[in-house]
Design an enzyme around this catalytic site. Sequence first.
Site: not given
Ligand code: KDG
Ligand code: MG
Length: 403
Positions: A38, A123, A148, A160, A211, A213, A237, A263, A284, A313, A317, A340, A403
């Site tokens: 991505n 999600h 989630r 996020y 998550d 993140h 996560e 991920e 993951r 994951h 994407d 997921e 991020w």
């Molecule tokens: O491309 C990045 C995303 O796939 C990611 O931010 C998604 O954290 C993510 C998740 O747990 O699906």
């Molecule tokens: Mg994630």
Amino acid sequence: MSTIERAEVFVASPGRNFVTLRITTSDGVTGLGDATLNGRELAVASYLRDHLVPLLVGRDPARIEDMWQYLYRGAYWRRGPVTMTAISAVDTALWDIKGKVAGLPVYQLLGGRSREGVMVYAHASGTDTEALIDDVQRFRDLGYRAVRAQAAVPDVGGTYGIRKGNGIYEPASSSRPEEQPWSTEAYLDHAPRYLRAVRERLGFDFHLLHDVHHRLTPLEAARFGKEVEDVRLFWMEDPTPAENQEAFRLIRQHTTTPIAVGEALSSIWDVQHLITEQLVDYVRTTVVHAGGITHLRRIFDLAALYQVRTGSHGATDLSPVTLAAAVHLDTAVPNFGIQEYMAHAEVTDAVFRSEVRLEDGHLLVGEAPGLGVEYDETLAARYPYEPRYLPVARRLDGSVHDW
Ligand code: KDG
Ligand code: MG
């Protein structure tokens, strides 16, 4: 002997950007691999087109392990998401071919079925706690056993995982990365409260995930994990960035909230200590970013020795080719935990026709030989690549955050 005759790289944007590799053998058998990274799609497309495709032609498609070693060790340069995503695409396409040649679905080549279906998590998100609770309930009504939950942090706005409107959650945006504000203090104040509110209103008879993140330091993550223990999360996560695997020891020492990581990691060495020192509960890593079915199986087997389960994951994407490969692997491995799952856009599903189906909160593989995915290149060509970036997070003082 059958040889690899052709390998083509397709870059298209049916619903979002995807990079897809198709390998064709001299016997006319085709195999698909996902090569989507991505926000860095063209780097992988070039790695494949300029460096790997010329090495593939004329080689034996049946030698999957040898091909993996050849592409990994043969590059001299080790690991890294671009390299590993390119190798993943080749590896996945070769498993698809092997299945078609054998007349067997890939999960049969991996040792056969360990389970009937693969439990997934959906999600849910909301701009406030009420909207989040409604969204979690919506997924419960759709039959999901695991959800989630992410809600926006009031006043700060940035966080996020919040879907815009009723569409599909998509963090990548055009031309330049979107800059999102972040306040650790506000998040730590708010997130435990909305997670508790979800449990108070909807109860405990489903799995609840969250998550983080990569947003917290180890000590902050320890505090967060401890604070939400009564919520009984299935996992928290990515509580802290994972470049330093040792960082997870501190979190572990302070909380029984289960931890999931992987991920953004691309090899067994990136998760080695997390697994062998039992610093996480779920790994993951995915087919597309961690070296394909061959390498992910190796990671999962290592994890099984340490009672670490899988939780691949599966955001949008990752193309339906990755999802199918993941579900074949999830169906076969003994230490599967959860998968997921975010539904793709209709146009994505029209370009990648997949046998994988969702029933009662579980994904089920089909019985077609190989991975059971067909790629419609003519339809894909109607959706040209569009430059996209993932967002960047900034603290309230303007400095860059994870991020
Ligand atoms: O491309 C990045 C995303 O796939 C990611 O931010 C998604 O954290 C993510 C998740 O747990 O699906
Ligand atoms: Mg994630």
